[in-house]
Design a protein around this motif. Structure first.
Motif: not given
Length: 228
Positions: A110-111, A99, A188, A103-104, A185, A81, A106-108
């Motif tokens: 999704a990616r 990532v 950001t 990391c969670s 997406k 990070r 769920g995030e992984l």
């Protein structure tokens, strides 16, 4: 069922991620040695590789370099990070995304879904059309491209990004539109993925006769693919 190879020497983390991804419908193999990723890429035996950068014996950056000499298999990097140097290095060498750790699951997941979706189908248009923009020819159906009559080697992410620019050749496309249409997406703040991928594609296209890039940038606005 998509086959995922997860390379990380953190056994506790890989076990957690493997169990979660298996519940999400992925066929997941794990290893602690980057050489397993190189072998999988050479054998075309997996659909995507998740690769940690900080590993013993051979770090993730070196592994990615070797993979890209063999294959365009999608690669998602796990980075420390806040370590922008590793992230940018990975993207420059052909990683599809990254990532930050920790990391969670769920995030992984999704990616992974986003990358595999980009790799398996065109972001816009039909799957059977041929897209021509000046000297560029793209085939979204099998996600291949030619530049100046020669095969153009692109990662899945680079293909998606260049396809958006090609469909709008000669027009300025904002970074926000590129992110939404190529990556599915919104962009950001402080996200440099697009800039780094554009830099890689520019290198592959080379320079125009006037010494300028085929992909022009308008500071703070977006990018434009030139036709002539």
């Amino acid at each position: 069922m998509n086959k995922v190879l997860l390379i990380d020497d953190d056994v506790e983390l890989t076990t957690l991620l493997q169990e979660y991804l298996a519940e999400e419908g992925y066929d997941v193999a794990t290893d602690t040695d980057g050489r397993a990723a190189i072998a999988a890429a050479a054998g075309n035996s997996v659909d995507i590789i998740v690769l940690d950068i900080m590993m013993p014996r051979m770090n993730g950056i070196e592994v990615l370099q070797r993979i890209r000499k063999l294959s365009q298999v999608p690669v998602l990097m796990l980075t420390a990070r806040g370590d922008d140097v590793d992230r940018i290095s990975g993207l420059n060498l052909g990683a599809d995304d990254y990532v930050p750790k920790p990391c969670s699951p769920g995030e992984l997941a999704a990616r992974l879904r986003a990358i595999l979706r980009r790799a398996s189908q065109s972001v816009v248009g039909t799957s059977t059309d041929t897209l021509k923009a000046g000297r560029l020819v793209m085939h979204p159906g099998n996600r291949t491209a030619e530049w100046l009559g020669e095969p153009l080697e692109l990662t899945g992410t680079e293909f998606s990004l260049l396809e958006v620019l090609a469909r709008n050749a000669g027009q300025l496309v904002s970074k926000q539109d590129i992110s939404k249409r190529a990556f599915g997406k919104p962009l950001t703040p402080f996200d440099r993925r697009i800039d780094v991928h554009i830099s890689s594609v520019r290198q592959k296209l080379g320079l125009r006769e006037d010494g300028q890039s085929w992909i022009q940038s308008v500071r703070g606005q977006g990018y434009q693919l030139l036709l002539d």
